[in-house]
Design a protein around this motif. Structure first.
Motif, PDB file in Angstrom:
ATOM      1  N   UNK A   2     -17.195   5.991  -3.683  1.00 15.08           N
ATOM      2  CA  UNK A   2     -18.605   5.934  -3.346  1.00 15.08           C
ATOM      3  C   UNK A   2     -18.832   5.457  -1.931  1.00 15.08           C
ATOM      4  N   UNK A   3     -20.105   5.243  -1.592  1.00 15.21           N
ATOM      5  CA  UNK A   3     -20.446   4.755  -0.267  1.00 15.21           C
ATOM      6  C   UNK A   3     -20.183   5.784   0.809  1.00 15.21           C
ATOM      7  N   UNK A   4     -19.692   5.324   1.963  1.00 13.57           N
ATOM      8  CA  UNK A   4     -19.393   6.183   3.100  1.00 13.57           C
ATOM      9  C   UNK A   4     -17.953   5.939   3.553  1.00 13.57           C
ATOM     10  N   UNK A   5     -17.476   6.787   4.473  1.00 17.05           N
ATOM     11  CA  UNK A   5     -16.117   6.614   4.977  1.00 17.05           C
ATOM     12  C   UNK A   5     -15.969   5.346   5.802  1.00 17.05           C
ATOM     13  N   UNK A   6     -17.088   4.857   6.320  1.00 14.19           N
ATOM     14  CA  UNK A   6     -17.053   3.591   7.063  1.00 14.19           C
ATOM     15  C   UNK A   6     -17.078   2.397   6.122  1.00 14.19           C
ATOM     16  N   UNK A   7     -17.818   2.512   5.012  1.00 15.23           N
ATOM     17  CA  UNK A   7     -17.965   1.402   4.086  1.00 15.23           C
ATOM     18  C   UNK A   7     -18.079   1.938   2.663  1.00 15.23           C
ATOM     19  N   UNK A   8     -16.966   2.193   1.977  1.00 17.29           N
ATOM     20  CA  UNK A   8     -17.042   2.612   0.575  1.00 17.29           C
ATOM     21  C   UNK A   8     -17.610   1.497  -0.295  1.00 17.29           C
ATOM     22  N   UNK A   9     -18.151   1.900  -1.463  1.00 11.11           N
ATOM     23  CA  UNK A   9     -18.711   0.888  -2.359  1.00 11.11           C
ATOM     24  C   UNK A   9     -17.616   0.018  -2.956  1.00 11.11           C
ATOM     25  N   UNK A  10     -16.570   0.639  -3.494  1.00 16.21           N
ATOM     26  CA  UNK A  10     -15.389  -0.094  -3.944  1.00 16.21           C
ATOM     27  C   UNK A  10     -14.248   0.310  -3.039  1.00 16.21           C
ATOM     28  N   UNK A  11     -13.670  -0.674  -2.333  1.00 17.74           N
ATOM     29  CA  UNK A  11     -12.690  -0.362  -1.309  1.00 17.74           C
ATOM     30  C   UNK A  11     -11.489  -1.290  -1.430  1.00 17.74           C
ATOM     31  N   UNK A  12     -10.293  -0.671  -1.492  1.00 17.12           N
ATOM     32  CA  UNK A  12      -9.029  -1.404  -1.464  1.00 17.12           C
ATOM     33  C   UNK A  12      -8.412  -1.137  -0.097  1.00 17.12           C
ATOM     34  N   UNK A  13      -8.442  -2.137   0.769  1.00 16.44           N
ATOM     35  CA  UNK A  13      -7.975  -1.966   2.137  1.00 16.44           C
ATOM     36  C   UNK A  13      -6.462  -1.777   2.166  1.00 16.44           C
ATOM     37  N   UNK A  14      -5.996  -1.067   3.202  1.00 21.39           N
ATOM     38  CA  UNK A  14      -4.564  -0.821   3.351  1.00 21.39           C
ATOM     39  C   UNK A  14      -3.801  -2.120   3.536  1.00 21.39           C
ATOM     40  N   UNK A  15      -4.437  -3.109   4.144  1.00 15.98           N
ATOM     41  CA  UNK A  15      -3.802  -4.401   4.363  1.00 15.98           C
ATOM     42  C   UNK A  15      -4.065  -5.382   3.221  1.00 15.98           C
ATOM     43  N   UNK A  16      -4.913  -4.985   2.245  1.00 17.65           N
ATOM     44  CA  UNK A  16      -5.305  -5.825   1.112  1.00 17.65           C
ATOM     45  C   UNK A  16      -6.030  -7.101   1.551  1.00 17.65           C
ATOM     46  N   UNK A  22       0.827  -1.200   0.000  1.00 18.74           N
ATOM     47  CA  UNK A  22       0.000   0.000   0.000  1.00 18.74           C
ATOM     48  C   UNK A  22       0.865   1.256   0.000  1.00 18.74           C
ATOM     49  N   UNK A  23       2.042   1.207   0.627  1.00 18.00           N
ATOM     50  CA  UNK A  23       2.915   2.375   0.608  1.00 18.00           C
ATOM     51  C   UNK A  23       3.328   2.720  -0.818  1.00 18.00           C
ATOM     52  N   UNK A  24       3.676   1.725  -1.610  1.00 17.13           N
ATOM     53  CA  UNK A  24       4.061   1.972  -2.992  1.00 17.13           C
ATOM     54  C   UNK A  24       2.866   2.409  -3.831  1.00 17.13           C
ATOM     55  N   UNK A  25       1.712   1.818  -3.566  1.00 18.13           N
ATOM     56  CA  UNK A  25       0.506   2.218  -4.280  1.00 18.13           C
ATOM     57  C   UNK A  25       0.166   3.674  -3.973  1.00 18.13           C
ATOM     58  N   UNK A  26       0.196   4.035  -2.703  1.00 17.27           N
ATOM     59  CA  UNK A  26      -0.130   5.401  -2.318  1.00 17.27           C
ATOM     60  C   UNK A  26       0.930   6.383  -2.825  1.00 17.27           C
ATOM     61  N   UNK A  27       2.183   5.993  -2.788  1.00 14.15           N
ATOM     62  CA  UNK A  27       3.248   6.872  -3.266  1.00 14.15           C
ATOM     63  C   UNK A  27       3.139   7.135  -4.766  1.00 14.15           C
ATOM     64  N   UNK A  28       2.610   6.151  -5.523  1.00 11.62           N
ATOM     65  CA  UNK A  28       2.440   6.345  -6.967  1.00 11.62           C
ATOM     66  C   UNK A  28       1.272   7.269  -7.286  1.00 11.62           C
TER      67      UNK A  28
END
Length: 631
Positions: A500-514, A412-418
């Motif tokens: 989309x969705x909410x900050x608690x549960x986005x509709x499409x979500x890529x978790x930091x831990x994958x 996730x660090x590399x993904x976020x850095x890109x």
């Protein structure tokens, strides 16, 4: 348009041309009556233009100038474009039987021959390769017959020649045609060319539909009109929706035709830029690729939903329709593939005006190009690239790979850095099992606990079915990027990248831990629909492959990369500045105890002892009594 007078042998045509005043924008209509007088001699009939003058500055117009003036009020071409295409048209009409090859090749050679013979010979080889290797068999000749000729005229190109592209000579005898017939054929030809790219997407789609093989009305369509348990919704749009007037085509053939025309435009662009043209030759089994099947399936699904809206049945049908109509294609193109019609207009612009860049005001189809290796795009002619290119004008041109899990790992660090600091549109592609899906956004990425972005974004599913889910309102809660390091986990929000969705549960979500990624079917921001295939029982998925691409074309990507480099330089400068300290101030902080340290802890430990002498003003500071007496 053409009016016949019963009281005279003259044939008249009333022409109404519209323009707008450059000062006030008011629409102005001018009328002119064109009278064709029959001639009793061997001379051709005379042409009289009534209303507007037929000469400029008192000079008599030449036949070419009269035709250009006649066409200028009828087709949306500029004067220079009209002259160029008109001369190519005259060359095409006077070709002999032995010189004719096919309409596409003949027109490409005719437009190039106006510049140089060498260019014409090169274009001859290019268009022969395009017609034999890329375009559907007999595509150009079918288009010429159905769209560029009058209904009563017969094409001079044989539909059953070798490879479907042989010619048998001219069926139209231009030596015996009168002036009225000549002008009617001229107008029909240029009106057909205008429909191929100058009269909007709807006209271009109608041309593509006309080039498909027409199918018989499906039995289900006929039965639906007589079903006692159905209700036909009234038509309030003003357009004809009667099933008797519908044209049915195979969606797989229609999609494959657009794909091959898109490859032909990329082939011509590569030839103009001296690139490798062989990259854009499709494989023999390209028509059966899963990507094109999924694209055609989306058209069938759109047609099925439209039928369900028009015919309300007690028992809704779960089977997709086999063939689609004009209205189905128009609705599908607007919702899913707004750039599909641009494939034809871009190809014809390259055909008619070789070497001329398209004006910026016109949306051209630019086949996506990938300079880097990809898990999803195995070759330059990938049908998946064509599907992406049809979804948005920003998904054309060169892609730049920002991140790939195959080379960068699931970090996730590399993904976020890109992503952080990249100032252009991005495309996220995710593969999980048999599903390929993701998101597109045009807003720059930033780290925040709140949603941000604009409506120029969408979610999509590419496989096993192609679908696009666009925003449903003008809200700004579209994209979300929040890492655990930003808040140390105290914000009680989802940590990762979401849409989309909410900050608690986005509709499409890529978790930091994958580990806890999800893709749900509905939310309040985007249209409802599945992102995962039917094989998934839950909304959670595991990432098999993940790629992020910078899109928008070469110039946009370069500007976005420059913005990211500048932000990285600012971040690095702040880090270097934080590492530089004033040594004297740092020592004072240590002495004062502002910075915790044991370096001066002995000063407190010896205070009050009888054998210690601590003098703050003494440079030696600490002395034993014996040492002090000796001094």
């Amino acid at each position: 348009r053409h009016l016949y007078s019963p009281l005279s042998s003259h044939r008249e045509a009333l022409v109404v041309s519209c323009c707008s005043c450059c000062c006030c924008g008011r629409n102005i209509q001018t009328k002119q009556a064109i009278v064709y007088k029959p001639s009793t001699s061997s001379q051709p009939p005379t042409l009289t233009i009534m209303g507007n003058t037929s000469s400029a500055g008192g000079k008599t117009l030449t036949p070419e100038q009269k035709d250009i003036k006649y066409l200028g009020d009828r087709v949306p071409f500029g004067d220079a474009e009209l002259i160029h295409v008109y001369r190519a048209y005259q060359t095409l009409r006077t070709r002999s039987k032995d010189e004719s090859v096919s309409f596409i090749t003949d027109m490409g050679v005719a437009t190039a021959s106006l510049s140089s013979i060498e260019e014409a010979e090169e274009r001859l080889m290019l268009f022969q390769a395009i017609e034999h290797k890329i375009l559907p068999p007999n595509f150009g000749n079918t288009l010429y017959k159905k769209c560029l000729l009058r209904k009563q005229d017969r094409s001079g190109y044989d539909e059953h020649g070798d490879n479907g592209n042989a010619a048998v000579g001219q069926s139209i005898d231009i030596s015996t045609e009168d002036e009225y017939t000549r002008l009617a054929r001229l107008e029909a030809f240029f009106d057909g060319l205008a429909k191929c790219g100058r009269r909007g997407n709807k006209a271009s789609l109608e041309i593509l539909i006309a080039c498909c093989k027409l199918q018989e009305k499906p039995p289900s369509a006929a039965a639906a009109t007589n079903d006692n348990d159905t209700y036909m919704m009234p038509n309030y749009s003003g357009s004809s929706s009667s099933s008797k007037d519908q044209t049915y085509v195979d969606p797989a053939e229609f999609v494959d035709m657009g794909y091959r025309i898109g490859l032909a435009t990329a082939f011509l662009k590569a030839a103009a830029e001296d690139d490798d043209m062989s990259l854009f030759i499709p494989s023999p089994d390209a028509s059966q690729s899963p990507e094109l099947k999924a694209f055609a399936m989306s058209l069938r699904q759109c047609a099925t939903k439209r039928n369900q809206r028009m015919v309300r049945s007690v028992t809704p049908s779960t089977d997709l329709v086999e063939f689609v109509t004009n209205e189905d294609i128009m609705e599908w193109a607007e919702a899913t593939a707004p750039m599909f019609a641009a494939t034809l207009s871009t190809f014809f612009y390259s055909l008619l005006f070789p070497g001329r860049p398209a004006p910026p005001s016109r949306s051209s189809f630019d086949y996506p190009q990938i300079p880097s290796e990809s898990t999803f795009f195995l070759k330059a002619s990938s049908p998946l690239l064509f599907s992406f290119g049809c979804m948005s004008v920003s998904l054309g041109g060169e892609f730049y790979r920002l991140y790939t899990s195959a080379a960068d790992g699931l970090s996730f660090n590399r993904l976020q850095n890109s992503l952080l600091g990249y100032g252009g549109p991005t495309l996220i592609i995710i593969q999980s099992g048999d599903s390929v899906f993701g998101a597109y956004t045009a807003s720059p990425w930033k780290e925040s606990k709140d949603y941000y972005g604009n409506s120029d974004c969408f979610l999509y599913q590419m496989l096993p079915l192609t679908a696009v889910y666009r925003p449903t309102n003008s809200n700004t809660k579209f994209m979300y990027c929040n890492s655990h390091a930003r808040s140390k986990g105290y914000d009680q929000q989802a940590h990762g990248i979401g849409f989309g969705g909410t900050t608690d549960q986005p509709r499409l979500f890529i978790a930091e831990t994958f580990d806890d990624c999800c893709a749900s079917n509905r939310d309040l921001m985007f249209e409802t629909g599945r992102l995962l295939s039917d094989k998934f029982d839950t909304d959670h998925f595991e990432i098999d492959n993940l790629e992020v691409w910078g899109v928008g074309g070469t110039d946009v990507v370069q500007d976005a990369l420059g913005a990211r480099d500048r932000q990285r330089d600012i971040r690095a400068a702040n880090i270097r500045k934080a590492r530089k300290v004033d040594k004297a101030a740092f020592l004072d902080d240590l002495r004062s105890g502002l910075i915790e340290s044991k370096a001066f802890a002995h000063r407190q430990q010896i205070r009050g002892r009888d054998d210690a002498c601590v003098d703050p003003d003494d440079p030696q500071n600490y002395l034993h009594p014996g040492e002090k007496q000796s001094l």
